[in-house]
Scaffold this motif. Sequence first.
Motif, PDB file in Angstrom:
ATOM      1  N   TRP A  51      29.760  62.757  39.884  1.00  0.00           N
ATOM      2  CA  TRP A  51      30.085  63.296  38.574  1.00  0.00           C
ATOM      3  C   TRP A  51      29.078  62.799  37.533  1.00  0.00           C
ATOM      4  O   TRP A  51      28.627  63.568  36.681  1.00  0.00           O
ATOM      5  N   THR A  54      25.987  64.901  37.970  1.00  0.00           N
ATOM      6  CA  THR A  54      26.177  66.254  37.436  1.00  0.00           C
ATOM      7  C   THR A  54      26.176  66.249  35.915  1.00  0.00           C
ATOM      8  O   THR A  54      25.524  67.082  35.264  1.00  0.00           O
ATOM      9  N   TYR A  55      26.902  65.323  35.328  1.00  0.00           N
ATOM     10  CA  TYR A  55      27.015  65.216  33.870  1.00  0.00           C
ATOM     11  C   TYR A  55      25.644  65.004  33.234  1.00  0.00           C
ATOM     12  O   TYR A  55      25.315  65.613  32.213  1.00  0.00           O
ATOM     13  N   THR A  56      24.833  64.154  33.870  1.00  0.00           N
ATOM     14  CA  THR A  56      23.511  63.847  33.323  1.00  0.00           C
ATOM     15  C   THR A  56      22.542  65.001  33.505  1.00  0.00           C
ATOM     16  O   THR A  56      21.853  65.407  32.563  1.00  0.00           O
ATOM     17  N   LEU A  60      25.687  67.577  29.901  1.00  0.00           N
ATOM     18  CA  LEU A  60      27.022  67.949  29.436  1.00  0.00           C
ATOM     19  C   LEU A  60      27.476  67.142  28.231  1.00  0.00           C
ATOM     20  O   LEU A  60      28.422  67.529  27.545  1.00  0.00           O
ATOM     21  N   ASP A  64      30.559  67.802  25.328  1.00  0.00           N
ATOM     22  CA  ASP A  64      31.722  67.144  25.914  1.00  0.00           C
ATOM     23  C   ASP A  64      32.852  67.057  24.893  1.00  0.00           C
ATOM     24  O   ASP A  64      32.719  66.376  23.873  1.00  0.00           O
ATOM     25  N   VAL A  92      33.180  71.382  30.480  1.00  0.00           N
ATOM     26  CA  VAL A  92      33.005  69.997  30.925  1.00  0.00           C
ATOM     27  C   VAL A  92      34.263  69.494  31.620  1.00  0.00           C
ATOM     28  O   VAL A  92      34.197  68.895  32.702  1.00  0.00           O
ATOM     29  N   ALA A  96      34.777  68.348  35.448  1.00  0.00           N
ATOM     30  CA  ALA A  96      35.297  67.014  35.766  1.00  0.00           C
ATOM     31  C   ALA A  96      36.451  67.111  36.756  1.00  0.00           C
ATOM     32  O   ALA A  96      36.530  66.318  37.708  1.00  0.00           O
TER      33      ALA A  96
END
Length: 233
Positions: A51, A54-56, A60, A64, A92, A96
């Motif tokens: 996660w 993916t977020y980085t 995101l 967020d 987002v 998650a």
Amino acid sequence: MTSLPQSQAATADLEEIEEALARLAPRGFTLGLHIRYSRPVRRVSTYPSQWIQTYTQRNLGVGDPMMIWCVMNQGSIAWHELIRQMPDPLDVMGQARAHGLVYGAALAWGPAESRSYIGAAHPDRDFTATEIARMAALLRKAHDLLDRDTALRPILVAALEAIACGMTYDQACEALGISRTALRYRLRMAREVLGAEDNPQAVRKAIDAGLLNGVSLSGLSKGLPTGPADSPD
């Protein structure tokens, strides 16, 4: 028994806080302290590595809903309530959930110009009121610890600003109205507070801590030329 220096003692206390948060949030957490110039002074995340990746990679953070809520509010909110209140154009929260982050809460504390936050996840249920209260207390403690540890007196910030915008020692002394000895002393004190080995590292640390904005105008506003700064003594 020899006591730890302030910065080391604060780091040890912060690590204890992070360990306590890990026990309270078994699915992971993100702790961000003192958001200044759009980024926290200290940030740690124990969310699942996929996660975080993916977020980085998808940037995101710019959309967020949890971060937006924390910037705009103090207090706490459950994720299921956050979804009802905040728009999520990048999905987002949906992404998650796809990574197993279904139950959680957001907490925020501190003034708008230097806010701290926690995002915490539980694997199978919402957090209880008692757990939220414990996390809120830990957040306030961490916020206060780092605030004291990164504080620089205005005269030390001004000395670093002069170096940051490229002044020589003589130019900085003229701009600040102080002697060369006083400038050296202030820079040395700034390096000690920030735990820096030299002036460039002190400037970088001050920028990371939100104490300098990275584009100092102190020299330019006085119409002074800039040049390479002298080496520290």
